[in-house]
Design a protein around this motif. Sequence first.
Motif, PDB file in Angstrom:
ATOM      1  N   GLN A   1      47.345  -2.581  -8.950  1.00  0.00           N
ATOM      2  CA  GLN A   1      47.893  -3.211  -7.448  1.00  0.00           C
ATOM      3  C   GLN A   1      46.418  -3.689  -6.814  1.00  0.00           C
ATOM      4  O   GLN A   1      46.386  -4.683  -6.231  1.00  0.00           O
ATOM      5  CB  GLN A   1      48.590  -2.361  -6.804  1.00  0.00           C
ATOM      6  CG  GLN A   1      50.068  -2.781  -7.190  1.00  0.00           C
ATOM      7  CD  GLN A   1      51.010  -1.873  -6.317  1.00  0.00           C
ATOM      8  OE1 GLN A   1      50.585  -0.451  -5.667  1.00  0.00           O
ATOM      9  NE2 GLN A   1      52.236  -2.214  -6.451  1.00  0.00           N
TER      10      GLN A   1
ATOM     11  N   LEU B   1      44.575  -6.347  -8.869  1.00  0.00           N
ATOM     12  CA  LEU B   1      45.387  -7.601  -8.663  1.00  0.00           C
ATOM     13  C   LEU B   1      45.555  -8.213  -7.568  1.00  0.00           C
ATOM     14  O   LEU B   1      45.672  -9.365  -7.083  1.00  0.00           O
ATOM     15  CB  LEU B   1      46.605  -7.629  -9.569  1.00  0.00           C
ATOM     16  CG  LEU B   1      46.685  -7.375 -11.052  1.00  0.00           C
ATOM     17  CD1 LEU B   1      47.836  -7.342 -11.826  1.00  0.00           C
ATOM     18  CD2 LEU B   1      45.486  -8.483 -11.682  1.00  0.00           C
ATOM     19  N   GLY B   2      45.910  -7.095  -6.434  1.00  0.00           N
ATOM     20  CA  GLY B   2      46.031  -7.607  -5.222  1.00  0.00           C
ATOM     21  C   GLY B   2      44.939  -7.911  -4.214  1.00  0.00           C
ATOM     22  O   GLY B   2      44.470  -9.005  -3.777  1.00  0.00           O
TER      23      GLY B   2
ATOM     24  N   LEU C   1      46.025 -12.027  -6.524  1.00  0.00           N
ATOM     25  CA  LEU C   1      46.963 -12.427  -7.229  1.00  0.00           C
ATOM     26  C   LEU C   1      48.598 -12.240  -6.974  1.00  0.00           C
ATOM     27  O   LEU C   1      49.403 -12.831  -7.102  1.00  0.00           O
ATOM     28  CB  LEU C   1      46.713 -12.083  -8.991  1.00  0.00           C
ATOM     29  CG  LEU C   1      45.273 -12.774  -9.403  1.00  0.00           C
ATOM     30  CD1 LEU C   1      45.293 -12.323 -10.795  1.00  0.00           C
ATOM     31  CD2 LEU C   1      45.361 -14.154  -9.386  1.00  0.00           C
ATOM     32  N   ILE C   2      48.521 -10.987  -6.301  1.00  0.00           N
ATOM     33  CA  ILE C   2      49.682 -10.518  -5.782  1.00  0.00           C
ATOM     34  C   ILE C   2      49.675 -10.176  -4.348  1.00  0.00           C
ATOM     35  O   ILE C   2      48.792  -9.391  -3.861  1.00  0.00           O
ATOM     36  CB  ILE C   2      50.246  -9.048  -6.779  1.00  0.00           C
ATOM     37  CG1 ILE C   2      49.206  -7.983  -6.941  1.00  0.00           C
ATOM     38  CG2 ILE C   2      50.719  -9.736  -8.031  1.00  0.00           C
ATOM     39  CD1 ILE C   2      49.695  -6.877  -7.499  1.00  0.00           C
ATOM     40  N   LYS C   3      50.749 -10.522  -3.748  1.00  0.00           N
ATOM     41  CA  LYS C   3      50.895 -10.228  -2.210  1.00  0.00           C
ATOM     42  C   LYS C   3      51.403  -8.879  -1.820  1.00  0.00           C
ATOM     43  O   LYS C   3      52.436  -8.316  -2.520  1.00  0.00           O
ATOM     44  CB  LYS C   3      51.476 -11.242  -1.584  1.00  0.00           C
ATOM     45  CG  LYS C   3      50.942 -12.682  -1.667  1.00  0.00           C
ATOM     46  CD  LYS C   3      49.759 -12.741  -0.902  1.00  0.00           C
ATOM     47  CE  LYS C   3      49.100 -14.264  -1.222  1.00  0.00           C
ATOM     48  NZ  LYS C   3      47.759 -14.170  -0.801  1.00  0.00           N
TER      49      LYS C   3
END
Lengths: 199, 206
Positions: free
Chosen positions: A188, A191-192, A197-199
């Motif tokens: 997380q 990627l976050g 890339l992720i919220k």
Amino acid sequence: MFEILSNIVAALLTLFIFSFLYKDNPFYRFAEHLLVGVTMGYAIPLVYTNAFIPFVYQPIFLEGQYWLIIPSILGILYIFRFTKNLSWLSRYPIAFGMGIVGMGVPMSMHSSVLVQMRNAMRPIDNINTLIIFLGTVTILLYFYFSKPHKGLYGKFTNIGIWFMMVGFGASFGYTVMARISLLIGRIQFLLGDFLGLIK
Amino acid sequence: MKRQIPLIIVIGLGFIFVAHTFIPSRTSQDFYDWWVSWSKAISPFAVVLGILSLFMVHGTKIQRKAPNWQYSVVTLLAVFVTAFVGFVWGTDEGTPFLWLFKNVQMPMSATMFSLLAFYIASAAYKAFRAKSPQATVLLVAAFIVMLGQVPLGAAISRWIPEASQWILNVPNLAAKRGIATGVGLGATATSLKILLGIERTYLGSD
């Protein structure tokens, strides 16, 4: 900007450690040694602030409890562990700490044996309490090595092994879950927080 | 002198602690408070021992130019820098010390532990391949417990979370109780051996 820089550092170090999944490599070794150093470096000011200042410096130099100089000298004797001729001096602080073992005898007997035994001797009023009783007794029989695990006795101890396997399986499952939740946290972050890339 | 006096200290203090546990009184409480205050004064110096040990191990590697000695430089530099920023700027929120903790130490240790998820999976596969009935029971129990902890388990069947809870509350409890009793008896026996001076390995060799 500062937050981006911080995330880059954390992400790079995370990736360095993950690189071990491929094989041992210089990036992993760098991160591994850095982790050891930072962890030790982190402990030093904390011990100084939370242990040395309140329990040594303040009582002796600010509150005048000069008798605490004796345990401080005892503590310094630890350092002689690395000398050839005077290493025996380090046994004194160790011996002082080991004295607590006297309290350990009744305490471990009470908390790990008597309390467990008391809970094991509850009335057998349903199938679950019967299973728990059977499991506890057969496991204890398994750990009794003075008698060979053969014949009827061996069959009982074998039941104990099955109970232990279920117990180890439950602990294993919990450990896997804990590690996977850590892994999810790192993914997380990558990627976050790092890639967005992720919220 | 070198071994006997420390041994007498351990045995003497040990029996006083036994008395303290069985005969609670004002005097025994005062003794306990005295021992705690002395132990707290001694404990910071044990960290010095750890630091010295680390410096000796890595210092020797650097000095002898042992294989991969460059990484020892990284370790020692990291100790210096982290401790230095902690002493100069303090250990509170917003300091470089906390920045190092949040962005260097914490991510790396969390990643290090998360790596074990992969190795645990590979260990589980090896246990599965062993084809022993006991290893299979271990894996089935682990699988049910894991499924019972996540929403997927309840989505597959409402029995999975219940089975997971039953495993934890019944056979797992029996296993934990049996093992805890064994550990307790072992701890008591070891403590008694130290108390009576039979076990002396903690004093180290001459």
